[in-house]
Design a protein around this motif. Structure first.
Motif, PDB file in Angstrom:
ATOM      1  N   ARG A 119       1.850 -23.762  43.923  1.00  0.00           N
ATOM      2  CA  ARG A 119       2.952 -24.403  43.211  1.00  0.00           C
ATOM      3  C   ARG A 119       4.173 -23.496  43.192  1.00  0.00           C
ATOM      4  NH1 ARG A 119       1.790 -29.165  40.617  1.00  0.00           N
ATOM      5  NH2 ARG A 119      -0.410 -29.599  40.207  1.00  0.00           N
ATOM      6  N   ASP A 120       5.349 -24.109  43.324  1.00  0.00           N
ATOM      7  CA  ASP A 120       6.581 -23.336  43.231  1.00  0.00           C
ATOM      8  C   ASP A 120       6.959 -23.144  41.762  1.00  0.00           C
ATOM      9  OD1 ASP A 120       7.827 -25.686  42.338  1.00  0.00           O
ATOM     10  OD2 ASP A 120       9.135 -25.884  44.083  1.00  0.00           O
ATOM     11  N   GLN A 121       8.124 -22.553  41.518  1.00  0.00           N
ATOM     12  CA  GLN A 121       8.560 -22.279  40.137  1.00  0.00           C
ATOM     13  C   GLN A 121       8.755 -23.553  39.330  1.00  0.00           C
ATOM     14  OE1 GLN A 121       9.877 -20.848  42.916  1.00  0.00           O
ATOM     15  NE2 GLN A 121      10.499 -18.732  42.518  1.00  0.00           N
ATOM     16  N   ASN A 122       8.930 -24.703  40.002  1.00  0.00           N
ATOM     17  CA  ASN A 122       9.104 -25.983  39.317  1.00  0.00           C
ATOM     18  C   ASN A 122       7.837 -26.821  39.307  1.00  0.00           C
ATOM     19  OD1 ASN A 122      11.901 -25.524  38.779  1.00  0.00           O
ATOM     20  ND2 ASN A 122      12.278 -25.909  40.949  1.00  0.00           N
ATOM     21  N   PRO A 139      -1.472 -13.936  45.040  1.00  0.00           N
ATOM     22  CA  PRO A 139      -1.567 -12.976  43.939  1.00  0.00           C
ATOM     23  C   PRO A 139      -2.495 -13.452  42.823  1.00  0.00           C
ATOM     24  CG  PRO A 139       0.559 -14.104  43.897  1.00  0.00           C
ATOM     25  CD  PRO A 139      -0.142 -14.545  45.146  1.00  0.00           C
ATOM     26  N   ALA A 140      -3.046 -12.486  42.111  1.00  0.00           N
ATOM     27  CA  ALA A 140      -3.850 -12.797  40.925  1.00  0.00           C
ATOM     28  C   ALA A 140      -3.004 -13.633  39.971  1.00  0.00           C
ATOM     29  CB  ALA A 140      -4.295 -11.499  40.250  1.00  0.00           C
ATOM     30  N   GLY A 141      -3.632 -14.633  39.354  1.00  0.00           N
ATOM     31  CA  GLY A 141      -2.942 -15.450  38.362  1.00  0.00           C
ATOM     32  C   GLY A 141      -2.180 -16.632  38.910  1.00  0.00           C
ATOM     33  N   MET A 142      -2.151 -16.810  40.233  1.00  0.00           N
ATOM     34  CA  MET A 142      -1.427 -17.934  40.851  1.00  0.00           C
ATOM     35  C   MET A 142      -2.366 -19.133  40.974  1.00  0.00           C
ATOM     36  SD  MET A 142       0.157 -18.284  44.673  1.00  0.00           S
ATOM     37  CE  MET A 142       1.922 -18.577  44.560  1.00  0.00           C
ATOM     38  N   TYR A 143      -1.937 -20.264  40.418  1.00  0.00           N
ATOM     39  CA  TYR A 143      -2.714 -21.489  40.612  1.00  0.00           C
ATOM     40  C   TYR A 143      -2.630 -21.918  42.074  1.00  0.00           C
ATOM     41  CZ  TYR A 143      -3.303 -22.202  35.593  1.00  0.00           C
ATOM     42  OH  TYR A 143      -3.654 -22.073  34.281  1.00  0.00           O
ATOM     43  N   HIS A 144      -3.768 -22.327  42.619  1.00  0.00           N
ATOM     44  CA  HIS A 144      -3.832 -22.734  44.017  1.00  0.00           C
ATOM     45  C   HIS A 144      -5.077 -23.585  44.248  1.00  0.00           C
ATOM     46  CE1 HIS A 144      -6.406 -19.189  43.799  1.00  0.00           C
ATOM     47  NE2 HIS A 144      -7.040 -19.677  44.859  1.00  0.00           N
ATOM     48  N   ARG A 145      -5.211 -24.071  45.454  1.00  0.00           N
ATOM     49  CA  ARG A 145      -6.410 -24.782  45.894  1.00  0.00           C
ATOM     50  C   ARG A 145      -6.475 -24.649  47.414  1.00  0.00           C
ATOM     51  NH1 ARG A 145      -4.029 -30.851  44.519  1.00  0.00           N
ATOM     52  NH2 ARG A 145      -2.558 -30.892  46.264  1.00  0.00           N
ATOM     53  N   PHE A 146      -7.627 -24.959  47.977  1.00  0.00           N
ATOM     54  CA  PHE A 146      -7.830 -24.820  49.423  1.00  0.00           C
ATOM     55  C   PHE A 146      -8.523 -26.053  49.967  1.00  0.00           C
ATOM     56  CE2 PHE A 146     -10.658 -23.867  52.963  1.00  0.00           C
ATOM     57  CZ  PHE A 146      -9.751 -23.384  53.890  1.00  0.00           C
ATOM     58  N   THR A 147      -8.165 -26.408  51.180  1.00  0.00           N
ATOM     59  CA  THR A 147      -8.905 -27.437  51.910  1.00  0.00           C
ATOM     60  C   THR A 147      -8.779 -27.164  53.401  1.00  0.00           C
ATOM     61  OG1 THR A 147      -9.313 -29.809  52.143  1.00  0.00           O
ATOM     62  CG2 THR A 147      -6.997 -29.097  52.116  1.00  0.00           C
ATOM     63  N   LEU A 148      -9.707 -27.703  54.134  1.00  0.00           N
ATOM     64  CA  LEU A 148      -9.591 -27.671  55.582  1.00  0.00           C
ATOM     65  C   LEU A 148      -8.636 -28.769  56.022  1.00  0.00           C
ATOM     66  CD1 LEU A 148     -13.303 -27.117  56.628  1.00  0.00           C
ATOM     67  CD2 LEU A 148     -11.434 -25.460  56.619  1.00  0.00           C
ATOM     68  N   LYS A 180      -0.644 -14.591  32.750  1.00  0.00           N
ATOM     69  CA  LYS A 180       0.546 -14.169  32.015  1.00  0.00           C
ATOM     70  C   LYS A 180       1.359 -13.168  32.827  1.00  0.00           C
ATOM     71  CE  LYS A 180      -1.201 -14.965  27.354  1.00  0.00           C
ATOM     72  NZ  LYS A 180      -1.597 -14.339  26.085  1.00  0.00           N
ATOM     73  N   GLU A 181       0.685 -12.230  33.493  1.00  0.00           N
ATOM     74  CA  GLU A 181       1.381 -11.239  34.311  1.00  0.00           C
ATOM     75  C   GLU A 181       2.080 -11.909  35.488  1.00  0.00           C
ATOM     76  OE1 GLU A 181       0.456  -7.313  37.055  1.00  0.00           O
ATOM     77  OE2 GLU A 181      -1.050  -7.951  35.598  1.00  0.00           O
ATOM     78  N   TYR A 182       1.409 -12.860  36.132  1.00  0.00           N
ATOM     79  CA  TYR A 182       2.027 -13.567  37.258  1.00  0.00           C
ATOM     80  C   TYR A 182       3.266 -14.335  36.802  1.00  0.00           C
ATOM     81  CZ  TYR A 182       2.874 -16.806  41.044  1.00  0.00           C
ATOM     82  OH  TYR A 182       3.496 -17.530  42.032  1.00  0.00           O
ATOM     83  N   VAL A 183       3.150 -15.056  35.707  1.00  0.00           N
ATOM     84  CA  VAL A 183       4.289 -15.834  35.196  1.00  0.00           C
ATOM     85  C   VAL A 183       5.439 -14.903  34.837  1.00  0.00           C
ATOM     86  CG1 VAL A 183       5.072 -17.295  33.279  1.00  0.00           C
ATOM     87  CG2 VAL A 183       2.916 -17.805  34.438  1.00  0.00           C
ATOM     88  N   ASP A 184       5.115 -13.786  34.188  1.00  0.00           N
ATOM     89  CA  ASP A 184       6.158 -12.848  33.783  1.00  0.00           C
ATOM     90  C   ASP A 184       6.853 -12.212  34.985  1.00  0.00           C
ATOM     91  OD1 ASP A 184       7.612 -11.364  31.762  1.00  0.00           O
ATOM     92  OD2 ASP A 184       6.456  -9.619  32.404  1.00  0.00           O
ATOM     93  N   LYS A 185       6.075 -11.749  35.972  1.00  0.00           N
ATOM     94  CA  LYS A 185       6.654 -11.037  37.121  1.00  0.00           C
ATOM     95  C   LYS A 185       7.296 -11.957  38.141  1.00  0.00           C
ATOM     96  CE  LYS A 185       4.111  -6.737  37.431  1.00  0.00           C
ATOM     97  NZ  LYS A 185       3.214  -5.938  38.263  1.00  0.00           N
ATOM     98  N   THR A 192      11.213 -11.921  42.292  1.00  0.00           N
ATOM     99  CA  THR A 192      11.870 -10.804  42.968  1.00  0.00           C
ATOM    100  C   THR A 192      11.015  -9.558  43.035  1.00  0.00           C
ATOM    101  OG1 THR A 192      12.901 -10.137  40.883  1.00  0.00           O
ATOM    102  CG2 THR A 192      14.171 -11.603  42.319  1.00  0.00           C
ATOM    103  N   GLN A 193       9.822  -9.573  42.461  1.00  0.00           N
ATOM    104  CA  GLN A 193       9.012  -8.368  42.442  1.00  0.00           C
ATOM    105  C   GLN A 193       7.717  -8.581  43.223  1.00  0.00           C
ATOM    106  OE1 GLN A 193       8.274  -6.764  38.599  1.00  0.00           O
ATOM    107  NE2 GLN A 193      10.410  -6.693  38.035  1.00  0.00           N
ATOM    108  N   ALA A 194       7.326  -7.580  43.993  1.00  0.00           N
ATOM    109  CA  ALA A 194       6.029  -7.620  44.671  1.00  0.00           C
ATOM    110  C   ALA A 194       4.931  -7.466  43.634  1.00  0.00           C
ATOM    111  CB  ALA A 194       5.939  -6.518  45.709  1.00  0.00           C
ATOM    112  N   VAL A 195       3.825  -8.114  43.870  1.00  0.00           N
ATOM    113  CA  VAL A 195       2.682  -8.012  42.976  1.00  0.00           C
ATOM    114  C   VAL A 195       1.720  -7.000  43.576  1.00  0.00           C
ATOM    115  CG1 VAL A 195       0.783  -9.282  41.927  1.00  0.00           C
ATOM    116  CG2 VAL A 195       3.002 -10.378  42.206  1.00  0.00           C
TER     117      VAL A 195
END
Length: 198
Positions: A119-122, A139-148, A180-185, A192-195
């Protein structure tokens, strides 16, 4: 390290905004008209990616450099396809549940292809297609999913810092420290910051 091994990356990693269709998750799900996004947008979301030599991954010095620089001490290889993964359809549905991990998810596509949806910032879905030779770090804390995709096959290297912990936390798990760390950074600061590797 984030800016190395980028030549030809667009040939093995592409990204686009997804439509809202309920059709088979393995379809590309392009919007109409198609809305491809630059890979720099993925970087803004904290995603790292490289193009590596899948023909000779066992001797690839670039892969070794990434593993050393980011502390990826654990490695295994998994085949995801109907013939090799028990309960294939059920597992694919599980992979497609939106979730996060408290550590990075690192995948290097050695054969085949697949989709990582993020998901993007929106909160809009972005589909990230990873083909043979593409390596991606969510990155840790990022919502995601996977499929073939419709080819129903990927052979992927899974990498991890230390002993692997594969626990998925299905959305919502916004109270987890990694989230929380992902959302904050990333989200609150415009990406703008590398995780750091976790």
């Amino acid at each position: 390290m984030e800016n190395e091994f980028q030549d030809g990356k667009e040939e093995v990693i592409q990204a686009w905004y997804m439509d809202d269709s309920e059709e088979d998750q393995r379809f590309p799900h392009h919007r109409e008209p198609k809305e491809f996004i630059p890979l720099s947008k993925l970087s803004e979301l904290g995603i790292l990616s490289w193009r590596l030599n899948a023909d000779d991954w066992e001797n690839d010095e670039n892969l070794k450099k990434i593993r050393e620089a980011r502390g990826y001490s654990y490695m295994d290889i998994c085949d995801v396809c109907p013939e090799k993964l028990p309960n294939y359809e059920a597992k694919l549905k599980n992979f497609f549940e939106e979730h996060l991990h408290t550590d990075e998810e690192i995948r290097y596509c050695l054969e085949g292809s697949g989709y990582f949806d993020v998901r993007d910032q929106n909160d809009q879905w972005i589909r990230v297609e990873v083909k043979r030779g593409g390596m991606i770090v969510l990155p840790a804390g990022m919502y995601h999913r996977f499929t073939l995709d419709n080819d129903n096959y990927i052979k992927a290297m899974r990498l991890f810092v230390g002993e692997p912990v594969w626990t998925p936390y299905n959305r919502p798990h916004d109270s987890l420290p990694a989230r929380k760390e992902y959302v904050d950074k990333i989200i609150n600061r415009g990406g703008t910051q590398a995780v750091e590797a976790r």
